[in-house]
Scaffold this motif. Structure first.
Motif, PDB file in Angstrom:
ATOM      1  N   LEU A   1      42.268  84.125  51.213  1.00 11.03           N
ATOM      2  CA  LEU A   1      41.537  84.635  49.704  1.00 11.03           C
ATOM      3  C   LEU A   1      40.932  83.315  49.169  1.00 11.03           C
ATOM      4  O   LEU A   1      39.957  83.418  48.504  1.00 11.03           O
ATOM      5  N   ARG A   2      41.682  82.280  49.475  1.00 12.90           N
ATOM      6  CA  ARG A   2      41.341  80.931  48.653  1.00 12.90           C
ATOM      7  C   ARG A   2      40.245  80.475  49.486  1.00 12.90           C
ATOM      8  O   ARG A   2      39.010  80.015  49.005  1.00 12.90           O
TER       9      ARG A   2
ATOM     10  N   GLY B   1      37.811  82.187  51.451  1.00 12.34           N
ATOM     11  CA  GLY B   1      36.723  83.135  51.553  1.00 12.34           C
ATOM     12  C   GLY B   1      35.649  82.604  50.886  1.00 12.34           C
ATOM     13  O   GLY B   1      34.508  82.509  51.283  1.00 12.34           O
ATOM     14  N   PRO B   2      35.743  82.619  49.537  1.00 10.71           N
ATOM     15  CA  PRO B   2      34.527  81.934  48.599  1.00 10.71           C
ATOM     16  C   PRO B   2      33.923  80.915  49.169  1.00 10.71           C
ATOM     17  O   PRO B   2      32.536  80.583  49.066  1.00 10.71           O
ATOM     18  N   GLU B   3      34.626  80.079  49.651  1.00 12.25           N
ATOM     19  CA  GLU B   3      34.197  78.706  49.926  1.00 12.25           C
ATOM     20  C   GLU B   3      33.325  78.719  51.132  1.00 12.25           C
ATOM     21  O   GLU B   3      32.347  77.823  51.348  1.00 12.25           O
TER      22      GLU B   3
ATOM     23  N   GLY C   1      31.474  81.908  51.992  1.00  7.25           N
ATOM     24  CA  GLY C   1      30.575  82.647  52.038  1.00  7.25           C
ATOM     25  C   GLY C   1      31.133  84.065  52.392  1.00  7.25           C
ATOM     26  O   GLY C   1      30.384  85.054  52.594  1.00  7.25           O
TER      27      GLY C   1
ATOM     28  N   GLU D   1      33.065  87.199  50.922  1.00  2.51           N
ATOM     29  CA  GLU D   1      33.741  87.950  49.729  1.00  2.51           C
ATOM     30  C   GLU D   1      35.093  88.272  49.788  1.00  2.51           C
ATOM     31  O   GLU D   1      35.530  88.855  51.034  1.00  2.51           O
ATOM     32  N   SER D   2      35.926  88.289  48.701  1.00  2.00           N
ATOM     33  CA  SER D   2      37.319  88.650  48.584  1.00  2.00           C
ATOM     34  C   SER D   2      37.535  90.175  49.189  1.00  2.00           C
ATOM     35  O   SER D   2      38.255  90.310  50.010  1.00  2.00           O
ATOM     36  N   TRP D   3      36.587  90.950  48.859  1.00  2.00           N
ATOM     37  CA  TRP D   3      37.005  92.338  49.223  1.00  2.00           C
ATOM     38  C   TRP D   3      36.387  92.343  50.780  1.00  2.00           C
ATOM     39  O   TRP D   3      37.285  93.375  51.335  1.00  2.00           O
ATOM     40  N   ASP D   4      35.664  91.723  51.513  1.00  2.00           N
ATOM     41  CA  ASP D   4      35.394  91.732  52.677  1.00  2.00           C
ATOM     42  C   ASP D   4      36.817  91.384  53.531  1.00  2.00           C
ATOM     43  O   ASP D   4      37.391  91.898  54.359  1.00  2.00           O
TER      44      ASP D   4
END
Length: 240
Positions: free
Chosen positions: A83-84, A86-88, A90, A92-95
């Motif tokens: 989860l950390r 993921g955004p880095e 591209g 999304e956390s929900w994906d």
């Protein structure tokens, strides 16, 4: 020069124009999933927009492989790092939460083989003068991440390839790797870290076992970014 009224009139004719997207990374993943199902895999699409440094992306796939292939409930640190990251890269956390939920169900309910799909275009920081491309370097780095995992058919397999059939200035579109990559390279006297430092992934895969891990489909006359594929074997359920 056209007047404002003429411009306005021209814009009104846009209703007679129909633009249709006939190819995209999402479409490529959709059809890859259909083919995976035909081959007996359960397709699972992570995301079509993977980006960012190839080292972070390879870590993400290594963690997903570890999460999916664990016989026991993975430690919470694995999910937290996913989860950390993921955004880095591209995603999304929900994906990621959705993907981990499905992978977890597959582990506890004893589902069959899974084909995890994603796409995008990671980036490579050039530190050398070798030959290669982002797909071959990603596959090489994922191979290091999978080092302590079982070999196929009992362990995961990773593929990264460009949909145009070409990865960087090479004839390959990408490469295929698994948990046996490190030992295979070591047995043949190939230092993976040296090739990575020189961004020389194509030379590495060409020398390794006569290039058997290279993906060479030829030019496809299209380009909808890259496709990443992580094949996850059935995980035997622990009998208590």
């Amino acid at each position: 020069m056209p007047t404002w009224r003429e411009n306005k009139g021209a814009s009104n004719t846009s209703g007679h124009v129909l633009n249709t997207v006939i190819g995209s990374n999402s479409v490529a993943l959709q059809w890859a999933g259909r083919r995976a199902r035909e081959l007996g895999f359960r397709p699972l699409v992570l995301a079509p927009g993977v980006c960012g440094d190839v080292r972070s992306v390879s870590r993400l796939y290594g963690l997903l492989a570890s999460f999916a292939c664990s016989r026991e409930e993975p430690p919470p640190e694995v999910a937290a790092e996913l989860l950390r990251l993921g955004p880095e890269v591209g995603v999304e956390s929900w994906d990621l939460c959705r993907t981990m939920q499905v992978l977890g169900e597959g582990r506890t309910e004893g589902w069959g083989s899974t084909c995890l799909l994603a796409g995008g275009e990671p980036t490579v920081e050039l530190t050398g003068t070798g030959r290669g491309g982002r797909n071959q370097e990603l596959a090489l780095r994922v191979g290091l991440e999978l080092r302590d995992m079982k070999l196929p058919p009992n362990g995961p397999v990773f593929l990264s390839g460009g949909t145009d059939g070409q990865d960087g200035p090479t004839e390959a579109a990408g490469a295929i790797t698994d948990g046996g990559l490190y030992e295979e390279a070591h047995a043949q006297g190939l230092d993976i870290n040296s090739f990575l430092t020189n961004n020389d992934s194509y030379t590495f895969f060409t020398r390794l076992s006569a290039g058997k891990r290279l993906l060479v489909p030829g030019l496809t006359c299209t380009n909808v970014m890259d496709v990443h594929m992580l094949l996850i074997p059935p995980i035997p359920m622990n009998m208590r």
